[in-house]
Scaffold this motif. Structure first.
Motif, PDB file in Angstrom:
ATOM      1  N   GLN A  64      81.837  64.271 -65.913  1.00 32.88           N
ATOM      2  CA  GLN A  64      83.156  64.858 -65.704  1.00 32.88           C
ATOM      3  C   GLN A  64      83.357  65.956 -66.740  1.00 32.88           C
ATOM      4  OE1 GLN A  64      86.364  62.075 -65.683  1.00 32.88           O
ATOM      5  NE2 GLN A  64      87.856  63.583 -65.045  1.00 32.88           N
ATOM      6  N   ALA A  65      83.895  67.073 -66.282  1.00 34.08           N
ATOM      7  CA  ALA A  65      84.133  68.193 -67.190  1.00 34.08           C
ATOM      8  C   ALA A  65      85.094  67.773 -68.303  1.00 34.08           C
ATOM      9  CB  ALA A  65      84.709  69.380 -66.426  1.00 34.08           C
ATOM     10  N   LEU A  66      84.825  68.260 -69.470  1.00 35.71           N
ATOM     11  CA  LEU A  66      85.647  67.980 -70.639  1.00 35.71           C
ATOM     12  C   LEU A  66      86.911  68.826 -70.582  1.00 35.71           C
ATOM     13  CD1 LEU A  66      85.660  66.504 -73.402  1.00 35.71           C
ATOM     14  CD2 LEU A  66      84.548  68.534 -74.349  1.00 35.71           C
ATOM     15  N   GLY A  67      88.035  68.229 -70.876  1.00 35.98           N
ATOM     16  CA  GLY A  67      89.288  68.972 -70.954  1.00 35.98           C
ATOM     17  C   GLY A  67      89.569  69.392 -72.381  1.00 35.98           C
ATOM     18  N   THR A  68      90.284  70.469 -72.552  1.00 37.05           N
ATOM     19  CA  THR A  68      90.587  70.999 -73.882  1.00 37.05           C
ATOM     20  C   THR A  68      91.323  69.983 -74.749  1.00 37.05           C
ATOM     21  OG1 THR A  68      90.707  73.208 -72.936  1.00 37.05           O
ATOM     22  CG2 THR A  68      91.652  72.937 -75.111  1.00 37.05           C
ATOM     23  N   CYS A  69      92.141  69.149 -74.133  1.00 32.98           N
ATOM     24  CA  CYS A  69      92.902  68.174 -74.924  1.00 32.98           C
ATOM     25  C   CYS A  69      92.022  67.013 -75.400  1.00 32.98           C
ATOM     26  CB  CYS A  69      94.090  67.661 -74.138  1.00 32.98           C
ATOM     27  SG  CYS A  69      93.661  66.819 -72.627  1.00 32.98           S
ATOM     28  N   TYR A  70      90.750  66.998 -75.011  1.00 39.42           N
ATOM     29  CA  TYR A  70      89.844  65.925 -75.421  1.00 39.42           C
ATOM     30  C   TYR A  70      88.805  66.382 -76.437  1.00 39.42           C
ATOM     31  CZ  TYR A  70      91.869  63.217 -71.655  1.00 39.42           C
ATOM     32  OH  TYR A  70      92.744  62.544 -70.856  1.00 39.42           O
ATOM     33  N   LEU A  71      89.073  67.444 -77.155  1.00 39.36           N
ATOM     34  CA  LEU A  71      88.104  67.943 -78.138  1.00 39.36           C
ATOM     35  C   LEU A  71      87.891  66.955 -79.281  1.00 39.36           C
ATOM     36  CD1 LEU A  71      89.124  71.705 -78.301  1.00 39.36           C
ATOM     37  CD2 LEU A  71      87.157  70.684 -77.121  1.00 39.36           C
ATOM     38  N   GLN A  72      88.950  66.354 -79.774  1.00 46.42           N
ATOM     39  CA  GLN A  72      88.806  65.370 -80.846  1.00 46.42           C
ATOM     40  C   GLN A  72      87.995  64.182 -80.330  1.00 46.42           C
ATOM     41  OE1 GLN A  72      92.278  63.089 -82.185  1.00 46.42           O
ATOM     42  NE2 GLN A  72      91.687  63.582 -84.288  1.00 46.42           N
ATOM     43  N   SER A  73      88.279  63.768 -79.107  1.00 46.12           N
ATOM     44  CA  SER A  73      87.531  62.666 -78.491  1.00 46.12           C
ATOM     45  C   SER A  73      86.063  63.028 -78.342  1.00 46.12           C
ATOM     46  CB  SER A  73      88.114  62.336 -77.116  1.00 46.12           C
ATOM     47  OG  SER A  73      89.442  61.902 -77.217  1.00 46.12           O
ATOM     48  N   ALA A  74      85.795  64.251 -77.915  1.00 47.12           N
ATOM     49  CA  ALA A  74      84.412  64.695 -77.715  1.00 47.12           C
ATOM     50  C   ALA A  74      83.625  64.601 -79.015  1.00 47.12           C
ATOM     51  CB  ALA A  74      84.378  66.115 -77.166  1.00 47.12           C
ATOM     52  N   ALA A  75      84.251  64.957 -80.124  1.00 47.04           N
ATOM     53  CA  ALA A  75      83.560  64.884 -81.418  1.00 47.04           C
ATOM     54  C   ALA A  75      83.229  63.438 -81.765  1.00 47.04           C
ATOM     55  CB  ALA A  75      84.421  65.517 -82.513  1.00 47.04           C
ATOM     56  N   ILE A  76      84.147  62.530 -81.523  1.00 52.66           N
ATOM     57  CA  ILE A  76      83.911  61.115 -81.830  1.00 52.66           C
ATOM     58  C   ILE A  76      82.829  60.547 -80.914  1.00 52.66           C
ATOM     59  CG2 ILE A  76      84.955  58.813 -81.897  1.00 52.66           C
ATOM     60  CD1 ILE A  76      85.758  60.832 -84.180  1.00 52.66           C
ATOM     61  N   VAL A  77      82.904  60.859 -79.636  1.00 53.28           N
ATOM     62  CA  VAL A  77      81.887  60.392 -78.686  1.00 53.28           C
ATOM     63  C   VAL A  77      80.518  60.941 -79.079  1.00 53.28           C
ATOM     64  CG1 VAL A  77      81.116  60.478 -76.283  1.00 53.28           C
ATOM     65  CG2 VAL A  77      83.524  60.050 -76.797  1.00 53.28           C
ATOM     66  N   ALA A  78      80.466  62.227 -79.401  1.00 50.16           N
ATOM     67  CA  ALA A  78      79.186  62.843 -79.790  1.00 50.16           C
ATOM     68  C   ALA A  78      78.625  62.184 -81.049  1.00 50.16           C
ATOM     69  CB  ALA A  78      79.368  64.341 -80.000  1.00 50.16           C
ATOM     70  N   ALA A  79      79.476  61.915 -82.016  1.00 48.74           N
ATOM     71  CA  ALA A  79      79.003  61.256 -83.244  1.00 48.74           C
ATOM     72  C   ALA A  79      78.454  59.866 -82.929  1.00 48.74           C
ATOM     73  CB  ALA A  79      80.141  61.168 -84.268  1.00 48.74           C
ATOM     74  N   ALA A  80      79.125  59.137 -82.054  1.00 51.16           N
ATOM     75  CA  ALA A  80      78.649  57.807 -81.671  1.00 51.16           C
ATOM     76  C   ALA A  80      77.306  57.896 -80.947  1.00 51.16           C
ATOM     77  CB  ALA A  80      79.685  57.102 -80.793  1.00 51.16           C
ATOM     78  N   LEU A  81      77.192  58.848 -80.020  1.00 51.24           N
ATOM     79  CA  LEU A  81      75.936  59.009 -79.290  1.00 51.24           C
ATOM     80  C   LEU A  81      74.791  59.367 -80.234  1.00 51.24           C
ATOM     81  CD1 LEU A  81      77.208  60.881 -76.106  1.00 51.24           C
ATOM     82  CD2 LEU A  81      76.443  58.495 -76.263  1.00 51.24           C
ATOM     83  N   ARG A  82      75.046  60.241 -81.174  1.00 51.76           N
ATOM     84  CA  ARG A  82      74.010  60.582 -82.152  1.00 51.76           C
ATOM     85  C   ARG A  82      73.584  59.366 -82.961  1.00 51.76           C
ATOM     86  NH1 ARG A  82      75.616  66.322 -84.961  1.00 51.76           N
ATOM     87  NH2 ARG A  82      74.946  67.643 -83.242  1.00 51.76           N
ATOM     88  N   ASP A  83      74.557  58.572 -83.357  1.00 55.10           N
ATOM     89  CA  ASP A  83      74.259  57.398 -84.181  1.00 55.10           C
ATOM     90  C   ASP A  83      73.385  56.379 -83.469  1.00 55.10           C
ATOM     91  OD1 ASP A  83      75.678  58.482 -86.269  1.00 55.10           O
ATOM     92  OD2 ASP A  83      77.274  56.972 -86.268  1.00 55.10           O
ATOM     93  N   VAL A  84      73.385  56.391 -82.136  1.00 56.16           N
ATOM     94  CA  VAL A  84      72.551  55.434 -81.393  1.00 56.16           C
ATOM     95  C   VAL A  84      71.315  56.108 -80.802  1.00 56.16           C
ATOM     96  CG1 VAL A  84      74.474  53.859 -80.922  1.00 56.16           C
ATOM     97  CG2 VAL A  84      73.889  55.623 -79.237  1.00 56.16           C
ATOM     98  N   GLY A  85      70.996  57.308 -81.301  1.00 52.04           N
ATOM     99  CA  GLY A  85      69.767  57.976 -80.883  1.00 52.04           C
ATOM    100  C   GLY A  85      69.858  58.770 -79.594  1.00 52.04           C
TER     101      GLY A  85
END
Length: 164
Positions: free
Chosen positions: A33-54
């Protein structure tokens, strides 16, 4: 948001990534699903979590999508105050340290005291900003926040006649 940030800080990224993999996604961010502008903070947290699990390729793709939204928003003109903080988190995770610090500086000049939405108590505790630790520009911004909070505590104590 605050729970996800605290979980990430506590090393519980696997649980966050598992939530992201569900049909409802994590913090409003979902696969495909396309990312919405209001979810930028969420995107950073999700990305950090994904990186942490490889899962770096997925994290990097999400950050690129967020970066595109950020660039388009800035191209249209002035952005909301909260946007500066969110952009800083995305850019910090992308390794764009100077851009991240500049966004934090703009936010500070515009009146941010890191008290918008669900922020943690200290700027340096934000998971998305961890890559900036030790950066002289970031440390200067962090010091300005600390000075602001110290003045605020003193003023509150003075008005309420409380000894500090």
């Amino acid at each position: 948001m605050i729970a996800a940030k605290l979980m990430l800080r506590a090393g519980r990224a696997r649980e966050l990534a598992a939530t992201f993999d569900t049909p409802t996604g994590l913090l409003g961010v979902r696969h495909g699903q396309a990312l919405g502008t209001c979810y930028l903070q969420s995107a950073a947290i999700v990305a950090a979590a994904l990186r942490d699990v490889g899962r770096r390729p997925e994290a990097d793709a999400l950050l690129r999508e967020a970066d595109g939204l950020i660039r388009r928003a800035y191209a249209r003109g002035r952005v909301p105050l909260w946007f500066e903080d969110d952009a800083a988190g995305v850019w910090a995770l992308q390794g764009k340290r100077a851009a991240a610090v500049a966004a934090l500086e703009r936010a500070l000049r515009r009146g941010s005291v890191h008290a918008t939405r669900t922020d943690l108590l200290k700027l340096e505790d934000e998971p998305a900003l961890l890559p900036l630790r030790g950066d002289p520009g970031f440390e200067a911004v962090r010091s300005k926040y600390e000075a602001h909070f110290a003045r605020e505590r003193q003023e509150t104590a003075r008005v309420l006649k409380i000894a500090v």
